[in-house]
Design a protein around this motif. Structure first.
Motif, mmCIF file in Angstrom:
data_model
loop_
_atom_site.group_PDB
_atom_site.id
_atom_site.type_symbol
_atom_site.label_atom_id
_atom_site.label_comp_id
_atom_site.label_asym_id
_atom_site.label_seq_id
_atom_site.Cartn_x
_atom_site.Cartn_y
_atom_site.Cartn_z
ATOM 1 N N PRO A 27 -2.300 17.170 -30.428
ATOM 2 C CA PRO A 27 -3.026 16.415 -31.481
ATOM 3 C C PRO A 27 -2.851 14.905 -31.801
ATOM 4 O O PRO A 27 -3.781 14.534 -32.523
ATOM 5 N N GLN A 79 -5.427 12.373 -33.225
ATOM 6 C CA GLN A 79 -6.621 12.804 -33.616
ATOM 7 C C GLN A 79 -6.644 12.995 -35.224
ATOM 8 O O GLN A 79 -5.767 12.752 -35.974
ATOM 9 N N GLY A 112 -10.658 23.192 -31.362
ATOM 10 C CA GLY A 112 -10.262 22.472 -32.562
ATOM 11 C C GLY A 112 -10.165 23.223 -34.048
ATOM 12 O O GLY A 112 -9.697 22.480 -34.930
ATOM 13 N N ASN A 170 -10.090 19.614 -35.929
ATOM 14 C CA ASN A 170 -9.590 18.511 -35.536
ATOM 15 C C ASN A 170 -10.647 17.660 -34.438
ATOM 16 O O ASN A 170 -11.378 18.316 -33.807
ATOM 17 N N ASP A 187 -11.261 14.185 -32.217
ATOM 18 C CA ASP A 187 -10.658 13.156 -31.581
ATOM 19 C C ASP A 187 -11.948 12.001 -31.330
ATOM 20 O O ASP A 187 -12.643 12.292 -30.506
ATOM 21 N N THR A 205 -10.946 18.911 -27.731
ATOM 22 C CA THR A 205 -9.721 18.480 -28.604
ATOM 23 C C THR A 205 -8.691 19.833 -28.294
ATOM 24 O O THR A 205 -9.207 20.833 -27.896
ATOM 25 N N ASN A 206 -7.609 19.651 -28.582
ATOM 26 C CA ASN A 206 -6.539 20.737 -28.491
ATOM 27 C C ASN A 206 -6.590 21.647 -29.710
ATOM 28 O O ASN A 206 -6.904 21.338 -30.840
#
Length: 221
Positions: free
Chosen positions: A40, A43, A167, A209, A211, A218-219
């Motif tokens: 991340p 982010q 996320g 999260n 981005d 997102t991760n």
């Protein structure tokens, strides 16, 4: 100077707590993500919770509202400076009302730092350190009126994270080490210390999260 020494001591204890949390997580098989791994980094993260409870009885009613009990869980906005560490700003709020009369209001705002280690693909152990300015009002027993107070809080606590995908993550706070100092004109300084695990130190929040650099998924970190 006395208060400064206590503040420095509390920060040192909080730092030791962060280090201890990381070491325990590594002992359990956790690891820090490397800079060249997918993660991340770069982010933004938003995190927090909101609680409301109300009790009615023949003798009266009581309700509480806020980010958590005694503002124990703040609303956070943070930035991943790498795949494992987040820094940011936060705000917390707590209010208690008895028989439709506000008897306590507390606000907190400050900065925070949070390192983490992953425990496999879906879990992580996180330690968060907060430094807050505190202000609010409370009902005075002596004057039966609301007294203004202000002060500061230093706090360190662990979080266990479960990644939900996209996320999103659930985060469970299960312990706390903190020092809260507030003062009013009438009472002077009031000091409160918390250390350990209890019902008052437990809390649940959710994070997301985001981005802004791209529109890809997102991760889940």
């Amino acid at each position: 100077m006395k208060n400064l020494n206590k503040t420095a001591f509390s920060l040192a204890v909080a730092g030791m707590s962060v280090f201890s949390g990381q070491m325990k997580a590594q002992f359990l098989g956790g690891r820090r993500l490397k800079s060249d791994e997918e993660g991340p980094k770069g982010q933004f993260m938003i995190y927090g919770s909101f609680d409301y409870s109300k009790t009615n009885s023949p003798s009266g009613s009581n309700s509480s509202t806020g980010t958590s009990n005694n503002a124990g869980i703040p609303l956070d906005v943070g930035y991943f400076i790498n795949n494992n560490d987040v820094i940011g700003v936060n705000y917390a709020y707590a209010q208690n009302v008895t028989d439709h009369k506000t008897i306590y209001k507390q606000n907190e705002a400050g900065i925070w730092y949070s390192p983490s280690v992953t425990l496999g693909k879906y879990f992580a152990l996180i330690v968060q350190v907060d430094a807050h300015y505190v202000w609010g009002q409370k009902l005075s027993d002596a004057t039966a009126s609301m007294d203004h107070f202000n002060g500061y809080r230093l706090r360190a606590y662990p979080l266990f994270a479960i990644f939900l995908g996209g996320g999103w993550a659930l985060k469970f706070k299960f312990a706390e080490l903190s020092m809260l100092q507030t003062k009013t004109k009438q009472e002077g300084w009031t000091k409160t210390y918390v250390a350990g695990i209890s019902a008052s130190t437990f809390g649940v929040g959710i994070s997301k999260n985001i981005d802004f650099r791209k529109k890809a998924d997102t991760n889940d970190h």
